[in-house]
Scaffold this motif. Sequence first.
Motif, PDB file in Angstrom:
ATOM      1  N   ALA A  44       1.799  -8.193   6.028  1.00  0.00           N
ATOM      2  CA  ALA A  44       0.997  -8.028   4.819  1.00  0.00           C
ATOM      3  C   ALA A  44      -0.469  -7.808   5.163  1.00  0.00           C
ATOM      4  N   GLY A  45      -0.972  -8.541   6.170  1.00  0.00           N
ATOM      5  CA  GLY A  45      -2.357  -8.353   6.589  1.00  0.00           C
ATOM      6  C   GLY A  45      -2.599  -6.965   7.159  1.00  0.00           C
ATOM      7  N   CYS A  46      -1.660  -6.502   7.981  1.00  0.00           N
ATOM      8  CA  CYS A  46      -1.776  -5.146   8.537  1.00  0.00           C
ATOM      9  C   CYS A  46      -1.705  -4.100   7.434  1.00  0.00           C
ATOM     10  N   ASP A  47      -0.830  -4.335   6.458  1.00  0.00           N
ATOM     11  CA  ASP A  47      -0.671  -3.382   5.356  1.00  0.00           C
ATOM     12  C   ASP A  47      -1.932  -3.313   4.500  1.00  0.00           C
ATOM     13  N   GLN A  48      -2.541  -4.483   4.281  1.00  0.00           N
ATOM     14  CA  GLN A  48      -3.769  -4.514   3.493  1.00  0.00           C
ATOM     15  C   GLN A  48      -4.879  -3.751   4.206  1.00  0.00           C
ATOM     16  N   LYS A  49      -4.980  -3.964   5.511  1.00  0.00           N
ATOM     17  CA  LYS A  49      -6.001  -3.264   6.279  1.00  0.00           C
ATOM     18  C   LYS A  49      -5.722  -1.764   6.314  1.00  0.00           C
ATOM     19  N   ALA A  50      -4.430  -1.397   6.410  1.00  0.00           N
ATOM     20  CA  ALA A  50      -4.071   0.019   6.404  1.00  0.00           C
ATOM     21  C   ALA A  50      -4.406   0.662   5.061  1.00  0.00           C
ATOM     22  N   GLY A  51      -4.238  -0.094   3.966  1.00  0.00           N
ATOM     23  CA  GLY A  51      -4.594   0.425   2.655  1.00  0.00           C
ATOM     24  C   GLY A  51      -6.075   0.742   2.560  1.00  0.00           C
ATOM     25  N   ALA A  52      -6.911  -0.163   3.156  1.00  0.00           N
ATOM     26  CA  ALA A  52      -8.357   0.089   3.173  1.00  0.00           C
ATOM     27  C   ALA A  52      -8.686   1.279   4.060  1.00  0.00           C
ATOM     28  N   ALA A  53      -7.962   1.413   5.181  1.00  0.00           N
ATOM     29  CA  ALA A  53      -8.193   2.540   6.081  1.00  0.00           C
ATOM     30  C   ALA A  53      -7.797   3.858   5.420  1.00  0.00           C
ATOM     31  N   LYS A  54      -6.683   3.834   4.691  1.00  0.00           N
ATOM     32  CA  LYS A  54      -6.226   5.042   3.985  1.00  0.00           C
ATOM     33  C   LYS A  54      -7.248   5.473   2.943  1.00  0.00           C
ATOM     34  N   LYS A  55      -7.861   4.493   2.271  1.00  0.00           N
ATOM     35  CA  LYS A  55      -8.877   4.800   1.255  1.00  0.00           C
ATOM     36  C   LYS A  55     -10.124   5.407   1.895  1.00  0.00           C
ATOM     37  N   GLN A  56     -10.452   4.919   3.092  1.00  0.00           N
ATOM     38  CA  GLN A  56     -11.664   5.361   3.768  1.00  0.00           C
ATOM     39  C   GLN A  56     -11.468   6.669   4.536  1.00  0.00           C
ATOM     40  N   SER A 105       0.798  -1.220   0.000  1.00  0.00           N
ATOM     41  CA  SER A 105       0.000   0.000   0.000  1.00  0.00           C
ATOM     42  C   SER A 105       0.831   1.270   0.000  1.00  0.00           C
ATOM     43  N   PHE A 106       2.023   1.207   0.603  1.00  0.00           N
ATOM     44  CA  PHE A 106       2.783   2.431   0.805  1.00  0.00           C
ATOM     45  C   PHE A 106       4.146   2.434   0.119  1.00  0.00           C
ATOM     46  N   PHE A 107       4.620   1.261  -0.293  1.00  0.00           N
ATOM     47  CA  PHE A 107       5.954   1.185  -0.867  1.00  0.00           C
ATOM     48  C   PHE A 107       5.920   0.374  -2.155  1.00  0.00           C
TER      49      PHE A 107
END
Length: 529
Positions: A506-518, A63-65
């Motif tokens: 990876a799971g935390c990053d995926q969830k953070a990507g969804a949080a960043k979108k929201q 999500s970030f890199f």
Amino acid sequence: MGSGQSKPTLSTAATISAAPASPIQADATTNTSDVAVKAPESSGGCPVKLADGSYPSMSGFTSFFRHPPIDKKPEATTSATAAATKDTTSESPKQSSRPVQGPSRSKALSLFSRSGPGPGGDTTTKPQQYDVYSRPLKMDPTNNMPLANPDNLARNALPSKEQTVSLPTERVSSTIPKGGTDGETWTYPSPQMFWNSLARKGKLGDTKEEDMETVVAIHNNMNEGTWTKVLEWEEVIGEGAPKLSRFMGRPHDLSPKAFIKHHLLSHPLPFDRHDWTVVRPSGQEVRYVIDYYHDTALEKDDTSVEDLQIGRGGKVNSLLVDVRPAVDGPSELWARMVSMPLAIRGCASIVDCILGGGEGKEKKSEFEPLPMMPSDTLKQSMEESKRIWESIQKSAKEIVEEGKVCDSNEMEATITEADAKKMAESYATILKNCQDVKTQLKNCGSDAECNKAFMGMTICAGKVLCPLQHKSFAETLEGVGGGKELDEMATAKINIAFQNLGECVAGCDQKAGAAKKQYPHLFEKIVGK
């Protein structure tokens, strides 16, 4: 249940049904690593550099890199990557596998005797050992012992990617003799193994790490009680000293007896079903069908966790077990219709029972069958048993894949603004503490360099996002030490520990990507991205 423990509930029972089916001995299926792994070269080096100089591709940030190039060369594949595609639950110590020989007992068919029809002629068999899924274990032909599986041993002892609290890895031995061995018994799963089994099957639900002591104690006690019932049957219809050869959990299958009890007699549904196969001294195998029921009204009478330990004689009163031999032949049918009913009354034959007014003079069997009709208290569990059964059937239709990506819409719905703020703060900490590896990841020029930098970022971020998995990985490396030639077990432990860390990140990053979108405003304010 005891200090700080809750009484077992039907949800606890359902949790047990989703985990190992019975006494669990670790799987010895061959899956050995053939990749040499080096110890840390320096504080900034790659901790799992391969023998050929390449680095494994692992889950991490997306999500970030920038994701590094994927090294598609076959030699860059590690045993950790291969292990991610395998279903692993168990390990197996060295065990003897000498053939058990001897004639099977023949019984004369008599309508007036409880002995009933026998199995027939003599048999000579070589006992096979099985894993927890009733799969034959691969054996070493040189010594007839199960082949060890370092990956499984390592995985069972390490925290899973979902875990946040460490769990004990100690295991206890059951009183249940293991088929194919001389004097050995099945070994129960540790709390860590039990948790990993639930996590692998996607059955954790709202189960917490602190529940595992209670869950494992109830699981073990259920199986000890089940074996006692099997022995009571074998005392009547067997030939002495049986062993448990293999077993299988079948929670999605309703046995014919359970079907009749529920649909015709308004009996609650079972929350679990097992099929256990015992082997007798002659080598004859007999399958037992076991249904487990839960009486919510009896929970108040349940004992403490301390009383459930092996050898303490504890019993969970609200958990009821229905044990009987499967009708796989005429002798088992006779056993259920004639032999056991006569034995319970102490009758040697039907005539003996008639002449004695329903009671014989022989020693009565201690076996107590569950009534076909539900008790008044058991009737109260009907609706809850239906809900559990519907949940079990629904889960049977779901395909749970390791590493499966969650639906983004579903994930976003579960993220609150407070959670998003915490994620953003964690990523701000990562950006601050991991500048060096971030620069390496940005400037890498080859697959090997990018994989190395990508792994470094995963490890650095894991210290913030997945502290338990990071600690486990660090302790694994520390236990190996630098400059040592690694054996298969050490290699497996490093690979699995790093895999768990990478998947957690990876799971935390995926969830953070969804949080960043929201919540983009939060990440722009806190992270600056």
